[in-house]
Design a protein around this motif. Sequence first.
Motif, PDB file in Angstrom:
ATOM      1  N   VAL A 114       0.845  -1.206   0.000  1.00  0.00           N
ATOM      2  CA  VAL A 114       0.000   0.000   0.000  1.00  0.00           C
ATOM      3  C   VAL A 114       0.876   1.251   0.000  1.00  0.00           C
ATOM      4  CG1 VAL A 114      -1.682   1.334   1.317  1.00  0.00           C
ATOM      5  CG2 VAL A 114      -1.942  -1.147   1.132  1.00  0.00           C
ATOM      6  N   THR A 115       1.960   1.223   0.771  1.00  0.00           N
ATOM      7  CA  THR A 115       2.877   2.368   0.829  1.00  0.00           C
ATOM      8  C   THR A 115       3.508   2.629  -0.537  1.00  0.00           C
ATOM      9  OG1 THR A 115       3.358   1.974   3.167  1.00  0.00           O
ATOM     10  CG2 THR A 115       4.959   3.266   1.927  1.00  0.00           C
ATOM     11  N   LYS A 116       3.897   1.569  -1.240  1.00  0.00           N
ATOM     12  CA  LYS A 116       4.463   1.728  -2.587  1.00  0.00           C
ATOM     13  C   LYS A 116       3.436   2.363  -3.526  1.00  0.00           C
ATOM     14  CE  LYS A 116       7.815  -2.087  -2.557  1.00  0.00           C
ATOM     15  NZ  LYS A 116       8.160  -3.405  -3.148  1.00  0.00           N
ATOM     16  N   CYS A 117       2.199   1.965  -3.378  1.00  0.00           N
ATOM     17  CA  CYS A 117       1.123   2.512  -4.213  1.00  0.00           C
ATOM     18  C   CYS A 117       0.936   4.005  -3.926  1.00  0.00           C
ATOM     19  CB  CYS A 117      -0.161   1.743  -3.931  1.00  0.00           C
ATOM     20  SG  CYS A 117      -1.441   1.962  -5.173  1.00  0.00           S
ATOM     21  N   ILE A 118       0.951   4.368  -2.651  1.00  0.00           N
ATOM     22  CA  ILE A 118       0.819   5.781  -2.266  1.00  0.00           C
ATOM     23  C   ILE A 118       1.998   6.587  -2.796  1.00  0.00           C
ATOM     24  CG2 ILE A 118       0.781   7.364  -0.303  1.00  0.00           C
ATOM     25  CD1 ILE A 118      -0.640   5.121   1.291  1.00  0.00           C
ATOM     26  N   THR A 119       3.201   6.025  -2.680  1.00  0.00           N
ATOM     27  CA  THR A 119       4.411   6.706  -3.156  1.00  0.00           C
ATOM     28  C   THR A 119       4.370   6.914  -4.664  1.00  0.00           C
ATOM     29  OG1 THR A 119       5.695   5.706  -1.363  1.00  0.00           O
ATOM     30  CG2 THR A 119       6.931   6.600  -3.217  1.00  0.00           C
ATOM     31  N   GLU A 120       3.908   5.904  -5.383  1.00  0.00           N
ATOM     32  CA  GLU A 120       3.795   6.014  -6.843  1.00  0.00           C
ATOM     33  C   GLU A 120       2.853   7.149  -7.231  1.00  0.00           C
ATOM     34  OE1 GLU A 120       2.401   3.342 -10.719  1.00  0.00           O
ATOM     35  OE2 GLU A 120       2.526   2.424  -8.725  1.00  0.00           O
ATOM     36  N   PHE A 121       1.742   7.269  -6.537  1.00  0.00           N
ATOM     37  CA  PHE A 121       0.782   8.337  -6.838  1.00  0.00           C
ATOM     38  C   PHE A 121       1.379   9.709  -6.531  1.00  0.00           C
ATOM     39  CE2 PHE A 121      -2.674  11.207  -5.647  1.00  0.00           C
ATOM     40  CZ  PHE A 121      -3.471  11.131  -6.776  1.00  0.00           C
ATOM     41  N   GLU A 122       2.053   9.829  -5.398  1.00  0.00           N
ATOM     42  CA  GLU A 122       2.626  11.121  -5.004  1.00  0.00           C
ATOM     43  C   GLU A 122       3.722  11.575  -5.965  1.00  0.00           C
ATOM     44  OE1 GLU A 122       2.016  13.345  -2.357  1.00  0.00           O
ATOM     45  OE2 GLU A 122       0.152  12.225  -2.251  1.00  0.00           O
ATOM     46  N   ARG A 123       4.364  10.634  -6.643  1.00  0.00           N
ATOM     47  CA  ARG A 123       5.447  10.972  -7.568  1.00  0.00           C
ATOM     48  C   ARG A 123       4.948  11.285  -8.980  1.00  0.00           C
ATOM     49  NH1 ARG A 123       8.666   7.218  -9.036  1.00  0.00           N
ATOM     50  NH2 ARG A 123      10.264   8.657  -9.737  1.00  0.00           N
ATOM     51  N   LEU A 124       3.675  11.109  -9.231  1.00  0.00           N
ATOM     52  CA  LEU A 124       3.147  11.391 -10.567  1.00  0.00           C
ATOM     53  C   LEU A 124       3.252  12.889 -10.882  1.00  0.00           C
ATOM     54  CD1 LEU A 124      -0.069   9.167 -10.700  1.00  0.00           C
ATOM     55  CD2 LEU A 124       2.145   8.746 -11.792  1.00  0.00           C
ATOM     56  N   PRO A 125       3.734  13.232 -12.088  1.00  0.00           N
ATOM     57  CA  PRO A 125       3.944  14.648 -12.457  1.00  0.00           C
ATOM     58  C   PRO A 125       2.664  15.340 -12.900  1.00  0.00           C
ATOM     59  CG  PRO A 125       4.669  13.228 -14.239  1.00  0.00           C
ATOM     60  CD  PRO A 125       4.220  12.309 -13.135  1.00  0.00           C
ATOM     61  N   PHE A 126       1.793  15.663 -11.964  1.00  0.00           N
ATOM     62  CA  PHE A 126       0.522  16.298 -12.299  1.00  0.00           C
ATOM     63  C   PHE A 126       0.725  17.692 -12.903  1.00  0.00           C
ATOM     64  CE2 PHE A 126      -0.763  13.206  -9.041  1.00  0.00           C
ATOM     65  CZ  PHE A 126      -1.809  12.587  -9.712  1.00  0.00           C
ATOM     66  N   LYS A 127       1.875  18.335 -12.612  1.00  0.00           N
ATOM     67  CA  LYS A 127       2.126  19.672 -13.170  1.00  0.00           C
ATOM     68  C   LYS A 127       2.323  19.623 -14.676  1.00  0.00           C
ATOM     69  CE  LYS A 127       5.612  20.491 -10.409  1.00  0.00           C
ATOM     70  NZ  LYS A 127       6.762  21.160  -9.764  1.00  0.00           N
ATOM     71  N   GLN A 128       2.789  18.481 -15.192  1.00  0.00           N
ATOM     72  CA  GLN A 128       3.048  18.364 -16.622  1.00  0.00           C
ATOM     73  C   GLN A 128       1.868  17.786 -17.409  1.00  0.00           C
ATOM     74  OE1 GLN A 128       5.825  17.608 -14.408  1.00  0.00           O
ATOM     75  NE2 GLN A 128       6.340  19.711 -14.964  1.00  0.00           N
ATOM     76  N   ALA A 129       0.877  17.251 -16.700  1.00  0.00           N
ATOM     77  CA  ALA A 129      -0.265  16.661 -17.402  1.00  0.00           C
ATOM     78  C   ALA A 129      -1.513  16.807 -16.543  1.00  0.00           C
ATOM     79  CB  ALA A 129       0.006  15.188 -17.705  1.00  0.00           C
ATOM     80  N   LYS A 130      -2.467  17.593 -17.004  1.00  0.00           N
ATOM     81  CA  LYS A 130      -3.706  17.800 -16.248  1.00  0.00           C
ATOM     82  C   LYS A 130      -4.699  16.678 -16.562  1.00  0.00           C
ATOM     83  CE  LYS A 130      -3.234  22.835 -16.072  1.00  0.00           C
ATOM     84  NZ  LYS A 130      -3.855  24.134 -16.397  1.00  0.00           N
ATOM     85  N   LEU A 131      -5.228  16.084 -15.483  1.00  0.00           N
ATOM     86  CA  LEU A 131      -6.192  14.999 -15.635  1.00  0.00           C
ATOM     87  C   LEU A 131      -7.579  15.448 -15.222  1.00  0.00           C
ATOM     88  CD1 LEU A 131      -4.171  11.970 -14.189  1.00  0.00           C
ATOM     89  CD2 LEU A 131      -4.228  12.845 -16.522  1.00  0.00           C
ATOM     90  N   ASP A 132      -8.537  14.577 -15.468  1.00  0.00           N
ATOM     91  CA  ASP A 132      -9.912  14.826 -15.052  1.00  0.00           C
ATOM     92  C   ASP A 132      -9.951  14.987 -13.541  1.00  0.00           C
ATOM     93  OD1 ASP A 132     -12.643  13.418 -14.043  1.00  0.00           O
ATOM     94  OD2 ASP A 132     -12.960  14.551 -15.901  1.00  0.00           O
ATOM     95  N   SER A 133     -10.541  16.070 -13.071  1.00  0.00           N
ATOM     96  CA  SER A 133     -10.536  16.379 -11.639  1.00  0.00           C
ATOM     97  C   SER A 133     -11.277  15.331 -10.822  1.00  0.00           C
ATOM     98  CB  SER A 133     -11.166  17.757 -11.398  1.00  0.00           C
ATOM     99  OG  SER A 133     -12.488  17.799 -11.912  1.00  0.00           O
ATOM    100  N   ASN A 134     -12.259  14.661 -11.414  1.00  0.00           N
ATOM    101  CA  ASN A 134     -13.028  13.662 -10.671  1.00  0.00           C
ATOM    102  C   ASN A 134     -12.174  12.461 -10.297  1.00  0.00           C
ATOM    103  OD1 ASN A 134     -15.399  15.181 -10.770  1.00  0.00           O
ATOM    104  ND2 ASN A 134     -15.988  14.317 -12.752  1.00  0.00           N
ATOM    105  N   ILE A 135     -11.412  11.943 -11.294  1.00  0.00           N
ATOM    106  CA  ILE A 135     -10.601  10.760 -11.014  1.00  0.00           C
ATOM    107  C   ILE A 135      -9.462  11.085 -10.049  1.00  0.00           C
ATOM    108  CG2 ILE A 135      -9.121  11.085 -13.051  1.00  0.00           C
ATOM    109  CD1 ILE A 135      -8.870   8.072 -13.223  1.00  0.00           C
ATOM    110  N   VAL A 136      -8.884  12.281 -10.204  1.00  0.00           N
ATOM    111  CA  VAL A 136      -7.808  12.687  -9.299  1.00  0.00           C
ATOM    112  C   VAL A 136      -8.346  12.875  -7.884  1.00  0.00           C
ATOM    113  CG1 VAL A 136      -6.091  14.454  -8.779  1.00  0.00           C
ATOM    114  CG2 VAL A 136      -6.472  13.746 -11.145  1.00  0.00           C
TER     115      VAL A 136
END
Length: 591
Positions: A114-136
């Motif tokens: 679970v910690t690895k999963c949380i870490t993977e999400f936190e490292r995602l470059p949201f500044k370079q790619a905007k996603l749908d606000s609902n899924i985020v």
Amino acid sequence: MTNIEVFDSKETLPYAISRISVQMLCPCMGENEIHTRTMVLFDLLKEYRWDAKTVLVLGALAATYGGLLLPIHLGFNDPVAASIATLNQLPLERTKFRPWLNSLSLLIQVLVDVTKCITEFERLPFKQAKLDSNIVGETMSNIRLATYWVVKSAIACLQQIPYFKQQATESRRAAGELSSLGYQLRSMHTHLSKQVKECSTQIEETIYQRLRNINTETHQDNQEVLQLLFSIQDDLLLQQYSRQIAITELKEKVILLLLSKPELLPTEPFHFLLQQLYDHPSNTNTKQNYEMLWIPIPTSQKWTDEEKETINFSSNSLPCISVKRPWLMSSTVMNFLRTEWPYRDGETMVVVMDTNGKVVNMNAMDMVLIWGVKAYPFTVSREHELWEEDDKWSLQLMLDGIHPEFNTWVKEGRDIIILGSDDSNWVDEIKSLARKLQNLGFEFELIDLSKRTVASASAMEESSIIQELFWLRLESINRSKLKRIQSSKRDRVFEEVTELLEFDYGKHKGWAVIGKGSTENIYGEKLTERMRRILRWGEYASGMGFTEAIRIAEEEPCEESHTVVVPFEEGLRVVTCEKCKRPMKKFVAYQ
């Protein structure tokens, strides 16, 4: 716990884990008190990101249980460890407690997942790619919920330490509690990992497309493109020697992206590349206007420990900027470099990005090796301009920056002869003839650039390096010329460099290039013949330049002898025949 670095933290990692352990070990009676203790920990960790919270809590859990279980593990073979276990009232016989230990191991494993999963999400470059606000938003809510359960489960684990010291029946009941937590977290992990994967896939597709559109989009500077290349939630750390560098320090600079395997080039060619950019004699005003940035690319999709060690060693000793932890770079970016840019595994290339983040040269490696900083700003058009300026086959083109004394010899106007051969006897003969000519008063320098293995003495090692760089320069000239050669137009530089690279040592003993301005290529047999002819002239050629003498020695002598009468003062210098230009014998006539 190794290779961990804490940034923007007011406390050290050991101190943070120690504070958390103290709070987690406080006795809690029942579910409500565990929840209260969990919220206390969240308040304690409020300055940390969600992934950091879980990592620190797991660190405290590992440190505490490690201290308990290590003496038990070592107790069978180590009397001291057995004594420590006895003093702490820990059971050396683990058979009765095996169900509890198995449940603990399974729970810790799912906590790590679970910690690895949380870490993977936190490292995602949201500044370079905007996603749908609902899924985020939905995923972020589940991340916070998962973090709560990781912290709460870790506290529950430590609350069961007393059961470890009690009867087996109590341990079985405790094992059931741990198993229940494990099943609940495993279900949560399955759902969360799918959401994180969906976010990651959308971001990767967006980043890949944006990378492909680098040259079609308009940018104010290079910052947006650099941040895209180093796509990560936090700015990926760069370094120069041991100094950390932010991407913002590269603003308004031309960036040369050096792409290579982690082992770089062979040592000497790579040092020569850096010398051309950072220590070249003409490197004066443009030094601050560009930077080389090394991006090592692994030979496979996964980094090996050996490659990581190589990078850590090399990056601390390079004058150019390098990525501090390139294994954190996005796999999407790495795939883009391999597929969209002409990078091939094991090769080295230099991609040039201008101050606006536009790629202006897909590989400036050759022009840097040929001209160094003179090639600034390293564009394709600049390469055309340089070949318009250097359209002559010259020693300057072949040796500038390679031989340490070459520029001094050029300034002094010395004649220079460079030669190469597979026949060491022929080279020795040329050197012997050269010494005899120098004793006659001819001033010139001789450089052996043969492609053969030399001895390991220090002087010979320097010679070997010069030879290696010389042939590297010729190969760069050849590749650079091939990109712009026109079949309808004769190109002497391309013809001469091709002749040297493809020289037939079976047909000729060797080759030589002689001159100080313009140059002349001579095959081995002709060179020895001309040098012997000059020796036969003896003192009559005294005062003549070596290059001039070599050129005159090619001509056939006059068939008939003739006499020229000149005043005594003119006869003190070399008098040449008006027809064959050879030096004439001198006699003194009295009138």
